[in-house]
Design an enzyme around this catalytic site. Sequence first.
Site, short mmCIF file in Angstrom:
data_model
loop_
_atom_site.label_atom_id
_atom_site.label_comp_id
_atom_site.label_asym_id
_atom_site.label_seq_id
_atom_site.Cartn_x
_atom_site.Cartn_y
_atom_site.Cartn_z
N SER A 86 0.80 -1.23 0.00
CA SER A 86 0.00 0.00 0.00
C SER A 86 0.83 1.28 0.00
CB SER A 86 -0.95 0.02 1.21
OG SER A 86 -0.22 0.10 2.41
N HIS A 141 1.15 4.26 6.84
CA HIS A 141 0.55 5.11 5.80
C HIS A 141 0.95 6.56 6.00
CE1 HIS A 141 -2.90 2.22 4.41
NE2 HIS A 141 -1.71 1.85 3.99
N ASP A 171 -8.05 6.19 4.58
CA ASP A 171 -8.08 4.98 5.42
C ASP A 171 -9.30 4.86 6.32
OD1 ASP A 171 -5.67 4.15 4.40
OD2 ASP A 171 -4.48 4.93 6.06
#
Length: 180
Positions: free
Chosen positions: A57, A96, A123
């Site tokens: 990701s 992230h 998210d």
Amino acid sequence: MGWIGETIDSIKSIQIRQLLTQAISLGMIVTSALIIWKALMCVTGSESPVVVVLSGSMEPGFKRGDILFLHMSKDPIRAGEIVVFNVDGRDIPIVHRVIKVHERENTGDVDVLTKGDNNYGDDRLLYAEGQQWLHRHHIMGRAVGFLPYVGWVTIIMTEKPIIKYILIGALGLLVITSKD
């Protein structure tokens, strides 16, 4: 006779004093690793100073198997920083990028929204049910460095536990049969 026969003979010839010495040496190695981990926690201010990227990701910046080094300071979290966070109800931390930060003027508390660089949306679907933002207590640390591909060892041992057991068994056999 071969390596296996020599190993069996070596195990048979072990004396109790030698076995105790080797057990103490193994215990000291494990204890040293734990002390180093706790020292890193104190120095970095993060409950987990080192994490492995488990998904794609964050590509192309970080690839699966990269190891990230974390640091958690009192400095405010800013958009663009890469953070590692825990979400209530999930055991595995997530790596992230922060895309939005809202600071409440009256309390100074910060709400953070994150997104994986390789993901289409933010998210919010990963957060706990009903949660729209991350708070400071969710964030484990900021990425301050990385080591590419080294984390594959952890991923392989997690995905294929038999390899982990073979490795632990081989290391245990090595400790038991060492002559030092």
